[in-house]
Enzyme design. Structure first.
Site, PDB file in Angstrom:
ATOM      1  N   ARG A   1      31.431  61.434  32.094  1.00 26.78           N
ATOM      2  CA  ARG A   1      30.490  60.360  32.474  1.00 26.78           C
ATOM      3  C   ARG A   1      30.464  59.192  31.482  1.00 26.78           C
ATOM      4  NH1 ARG A   1      27.354  64.816  34.015  1.00 26.78           N
ATOM      5  NH2 ARG A   1      27.460  65.088  36.266  1.00 26.78           N
TER       6      ARG A   1
ATOM      7  N   LYS B   1      36.262  44.748  33.029  1.00 28.85           N
ATOM      8  CA  LYS B   1      36.724  45.222  34.343  1.00 28.85           C
ATOM      9  C   LYS B   1      37.788  46.279  34.103  1.00 28.85           C
ATOM     10  CE  LYS B   1      36.092  41.389  37.567  1.00 28.85           C
ATOM     11  NZ  LYS B   1      36.794  40.396  38.411  1.00 28.85           N
TER      12      LYS B   1
ATOM     13  N   GLU C   1      47.743  32.790  32.974  1.00 31.17           N
ATOM     14  CA  GLU C   1      46.290  32.958  32.780  1.00 31.17           C
ATOM     15  C   GLU C   1      45.784  31.953  31.742  1.00 31.17           C
ATOM     16  OE1 GLU C   1      44.439  34.787  34.682  1.00 31.17           O
ATOM     17  OE2 GLU C   1      45.556  36.571  35.299  1.00 31.17           O
TER      18      GLU C   1
ATOM     19  N   LYS D   1      36.370  33.206  28.267  1.00 32.50           N
ATOM     20  CA  LYS D   1      36.058  34.390  29.076  1.00 32.50           C
ATOM     21  C   LYS D   1      34.743  35.009  28.610  1.00 32.50           C
ATOM     22  CE  LYS D   1      37.682  38.254  31.598  1.00 32.50           C
ATOM     23  NZ  LYS D   1      38.762  39.070  32.101  1.00 32.50           N
TER      24      LYS D   1
ATOM     25  N   GLU E   1      30.012  39.749  38.057  1.00 33.13           N
ATOM     26  CA  GLU E   1      30.547  38.834  39.069  1.00 33.13           C
ATOM     27  C   GLU E   1      29.597  38.597  40.238  1.00 33.13           C
ATOM     28  OE1 GLU E   1      34.860  39.015  39.323  1.00 33.13           O
ATOM     29  OE2 GLU E   1      34.721  38.343  41.400  1.00 33.13           O
TER      30      GLU E   1
ATOM     31  N   ARG F   1      31.355  34.274  37.351  1.00 37.06           N
ATOM     32  CA  ARG F   1      32.573  34.961  36.905  1.00 37.06           C
ATOM     33  C   ARG F   1      33.717  34.802  37.917  1.00 37.06           C
ATOM     34  NH1 ARG F   1      33.265  40.778  33.797  1.00 37.06           N
ATOM     35  NH2 ARG F   1      35.531  40.775  33.866  1.00 37.06           N
TER      36      ARG F   1
ATOM     37  N   ASN G   1      38.886  33.823  39.051  1.00 36.76           N
ATOM     38  CA  ASN G   1      39.856  34.219  40.080  1.00 36.76           C
ATOM     39  C   ASN G   1      40.580  33.018  40.688  1.00 36.76           C
ATOM     40  OD1 ASN G   1      39.161  36.964  39.814  1.00 36.76           O
ATOM     41  ND2 ASN G   1      37.336  36.589  41.046  1.00 36.76           N
TER      42      ASN G   1
ATOM     43  N   HIS H   1      43.830  33.419  42.510  1.00 37.66           N
ATOM     44  CA  HIS H   1      44.089  34.853  42.654  1.00 37.66           C
ATOM     45  C   HIS H   1      44.063  35.334  44.105  1.00 37.66           C
ATOM     46  CE1 HIS H   1      43.836  34.844  38.371  1.00 37.66           C
ATOM     47  NE2 HIS H   1      43.847  36.150  38.261  1.00 37.66           N
TER      48      HIS H   1
ATOM     49  N   HIS I   1      47.107  37.441  44.712  1.00 38.65           N
ATOM     50  CA  HIS I   1      47.044  38.881  45.022  1.00 38.65           C
ATOM     51  C   HIS I   1      47.733  39.177  46.343  1.00 38.65           C
ATOM     52  CE1 HIS I   1      43.378  39.857  42.254  1.00 38.65           C
ATOM     53  NE2 HIS I   1      44.524  40.019  41.631  1.00 38.65           N
TER      54      HIS I   1
ATOM     55  N   HIS J   1      52.282  39.594  37.979  1.00 38.42           N
ATOM     56  CA  HIS J   1      50.963  39.056  38.316  1.00 38.42           C
ATOM     57  C   HIS J   1      50.873  37.554  37.980  1.00 38.42           C
ATOM     58  CE1 HIS J   1      46.646  38.952  38.886  1.00 38.42           C
ATOM     59  NE2 HIS J   1      46.469  38.567  37.640  1.00 38.42           N
TER      60      HIS J   1
END
Ligand code: NAD
Ligand code: GLY
Length: 367
Positions: free
Chosen positions: A121, A143, A185, A227, A237, A241, A245, A248, A252, A265
């Site tokens: 956990r 993330k 990026e 960031k 997000e 935030r 993207n 993206h 993606h 990427h």
């Protein structure tokens, strides 16, 4: 050494950036009062280059590390790898107070972070990013997650590391194509948040490509600071935030329809950012001249900016965009830039315009 703070109240942490920063790993783990037992999770390439030294640095600071190595590549960001890591941690009896060191690129950081978030956990973890992509983006902000058959990053969590340690020297061994992928990026931060950074990149790009540490260090620190500022305001997000993207949604989808292998990427989001810049011109008044500057910077970085698609492939790309996590209520929401240095999120793009833009992408290269 540059130090950037990610301000998240009791989960705040520093990002340290410098040459031979790795040498400070043991001291930092002690300072952060981490327990003796730990696991270094790395991939086959990075473990070969930096595994032994990392293990020694931890051992000589009084820690007791085990090494867990996954195969290099995006395929390792899977639930199978997660299970393999859990089994290793359990076999070596790592406990609640033990911690994980994620040593590698974004794949290792996302995977090891997810393992840390869920094993018993949740146990502490630290990020030691070794690719440019990981140093400027994936290691900061919490993330973590893995891919499912249905798509990228579909199982994950927000889970912050105790600290992030970026050693610029590790970038020396990064393959050229991977380094350029990370630059996509870096350029993104200029477009979405910082016009001065964008200008600096226009001026210093060649020195960056040569990996000159004096040029790299402040640029990486600035990317991490941007960031940190964004994540500090919107960790999960809810809104702001999402500007991270930029490019993206299309990027993606390109990765998905080409089977996660043809484009890295950074290459996919380079094409995606150029398309997003063009949509920004139509819908947000981004000056044509700035669209040209954006295209030119990606091209100078050796990144692709065009993609030839036939009608059927365009439809597949649109379908893939509909699967993106950022789709809500059937609408694809885009991040668009009103000018270089200022982006906003949540823009609906009419499907007809999107189709036209995808047709426009078809200029030089082909899938
Ligand atoms: P990667 O982790 O696969 O690393 C790229 C390649 O470089 C691999 O072969 C790796 O073994 C090798 N490598 C890494 N560091 C090296 C070094 N110093 N020397 C030699 N080889 C080295 O890919 P990446 O580009 O670092 O990261 C991409 C991943 O990051 C994707 O899965 C993407 O989804 C994820 N990502 C996550 C976030 C986030 O916020 N969590 C943000 C951006 C990207
Ligand atoms: N890479 C996007 C984010 O961290 O939000």
């Amino acid at each position: 050494m540059h130090v950037v703070k990610v301000p998240l109240e009791d989960r705040s942490y520093p990002v340290l950036i410098g040459t031979d920063a790795l040498a400070r790993l043991g001291t930092l783990c002690s300072r952060h009062k981490l327990n003796r037992r730990c696991a270094i999770i790395s991939d086959s390439n990075v473990a070969r280059l930096y595994g032994k030294r990392t293990k020694q640095l931890l051992s000589s600071a009084g820690f007791d590390p085990i090494m867990v190595t996954v195969r290099a590549g995006e395929k390792s960001k899977s639930l199978d790898s997660v299970r393999g890591c859990y089994d290793e941690l359990a076999a070596h009896r790592l406990e609640r107070k033990s911690f994980i060191v994620a040593l590698g690129g974004g794949v290792v950081g996302d995977l090891a972070g997810f393992v840390a978030a869920t094993y018993l956990r949740g146990i502490p973890f630290v990020q030691v990013p070794t690719s440019l992509m990981a140093q400027v983006d994936s290691s900061v902000g919490g993330k973590v997650g893995v891919n499912l058959k249905a798509g990228k990053n579909l199982a994950g969590s927000f889970y912050q590391p105790r600290f992030v340690l970026c050693d610029l020297e590790t970038l020396e061994t990064l393959p050229e194509r991977e380094f350029r992928s990370g630059l996509a990026e870096v350029i993104k931060y200029g477009i979405i948040y910082d016009a001065a950074l964008f200008k600096r990149l226009e001026r210093d790009l060649e020195k960056l490509i040569q990996r000159d540490p004096q040029t790299l260090s402040p640029v990486i620190a600035r990317c991490c600071a941007i960031k940190a500022e964004i994540v500090g305001q919107d960790e999960t997000e809810g809104g702001l935030r999402a500007i991270l993207n930029f490019g993206h949604t299309i990027g993606h989808a390109i990765e998905a329809i080409t089977g996660y292998g043809k484009f890295l990427h950074g290459e996919a989001i380079s094409i995606g950012q150029v398309a997003a810049a063009r949509l920004s011109e139509r819908l947000r008044g981004l000056p044509k001249h700035d669209v040209g500057r954006i295209e030119c910077l990606f091209a100078r970085a050796g990144l692709p900016i065009h993609l030839r698609l036939n009608e059927a492939q365009r439809q597949r790309l649109l379908d893939a965009m509909m699967l993106d996590k950022k789709v809500s209520g059937g609408d694809i929401k885009f991040v668009l830039a009103g000018r270089i240095g200022q982006a906003s999120h949540g823009h609906k793009v009419p499907t007809a315009l999107l189709r036209r833009e995808l047709a426009h992408l078809a200029e030089r290269t082909s899938v």
